[in-house]
Design a protein around this motif. Structure first.
Motif, short mmCIF file in Angstrom:
data_model
loop_
_atom_site.label_atom_id
_atom_site.label_comp_id
_atom_site.label_asym_id
_atom_site.label_seq_id
_atom_site.Cartn_x
_atom_site.Cartn_y
_atom_site.Cartn_z
N MET A 235 42.59 18.37 50.07
CA MET A 235 41.32 17.98 50.68
C MET A 235 40.14 18.62 49.97
N ASN A 236 40.30 19.88 49.56
CA ASN A 236 39.21 20.55 48.84
C ASN A 236 38.87 19.82 47.55
N LYS A 237 39.91 19.33 46.86
CA LYS A 237 39.68 18.55 45.63
C LYS A 237 38.93 17.26 45.95
N GLU A 238 39.31 16.62 47.06
CA GLU A 238 38.62 15.40 47.48
C GLU A 238 37.16 15.69 47.80
N TRP A 239 36.92 16.81 48.46
CA TRP A 239 35.54 17.18 48.84
C TRP A 239 34.69 17.45 47.60
N LEU A 240 35.24 18.18 46.63
CA LEU A 240 34.51 18.47 45.40
C LEU A 240 34.22 17.18 44.63
N ARG A 241 35.19 16.30 44.59
CA ARG A 241 35.02 15.02 43.91
C ARG A 241 33.90 14.21 44.56
#
Length: 249
Positions: A235-241
């Motif tokens: 989810m953190n990767k999705e948020w950064l993206r």
């Protein structure tokens, strides 16, 4: 089995709560924990006392309503829901502490019942897809790679019980939120809202007053459905993206 129960009693959301002690006898090891509480309540009613309020619904480990902290553990000593926890997990003569979820975002309503509507508002913020109405499309009309389907199914198992919040030393809701986001973001049906979903749901989670995640891992350990800890990093990767994409607009 004869047991001593120390149960949290609280008349309403504004009242002061305290632990009350009760003795129960004749408990079968094959009873579920909720059936044991039913037995206690039957005895209290016969005595003219107020029964203990607690949440329950399906009693099949599906709905997640049976949220209790038992001897300091969310859902008790086994990795399952409270309704599927059996009294054979305890010993004759044991003293058992029974408390509600402890989190600022889950205020106590009465006794062991807490208000988990914060989860509903997180879902409302983005836990949906835009899909045309009408007849359902053919199952094979939208191909989904097997790894993506497995990933989505793994996260779709989250029942929203809140054990992750109760177990987290910070009262964070990252595991729940990540499960709901990852479930949809990995599927083609969820692609149109991929960026707005993660940004809106994380923002709503923060607004609800949940604590910050420090990846302690207690959430994944307590989760009765086995949502993995790496769900949070995904989810953190999705948020950064999504944040970077929004910044370029």
């Amino acid at each position: 089995m004869k047991l001593t129960l120390r149960v949290w009693r609280q008349k309403n959301a504004d009242a002061e709560g305290a632990m009350s002690t009760y003795e129960v006898d004749g408990i079968s090891p094959d009873m579920s924990f909720l059936e044991m509480l039913d037995t206690l309540n039957e005895e209290l009613i016969l005595k003219g006392e107020e029964p203990v309020a607690f949440d329950h619904d399906c009693r099949e480990g599906i709905c997640g309503a049976c949220s209790l902290v038992i001897n300091g553990d969310a859902h008790g000593p086994e990795r399952t829901t409270t309704c599927q926890l059996h009294m054979r997990s305890f010993q004759d003569g044991d003293t058992i502490d029974v408390e509600p979820w402890r989190a600022a975002a889950f205020p106590v309503v009465k006794d062991l019942v807490v208000d988990r509507s914060a989860f509903d508002r997180i879902i409302q913020a983005g836990g949906y897809i835009t899909a045309p109405t009408g007849a359902a499309p053919e199952a094979h009309a939208t191909p989904v790679p097997k790894p993506d389907a497995d990933f989505a199914f793994e996260h779709a198992e989250c029942i929203g019980c809140g054990a992750c919040v109760a177990a987290c030393p910070n009262g964070a809701a990252m595991l729940f939120t990540s499960a709901k986001i990852n479930h949809l973001n990995v599927l083609p049906q969820g692609a149109p809202e991929r960026e707005t979903r993660v940004l809106d749901m994380v923002a709503q989670m923060d607004e609800e007053g949940f604590g910050g995640c420090t990846l302690a891992g207690e959430c994944a350990t307590a989760c009765p459905k086995g949502i993995p800890l790496f769900s949070i990093t995904s989810m953190n990767k999705e948020w950064l993206r999504a944040t970077r994409k929004a910044a370029k607009r």
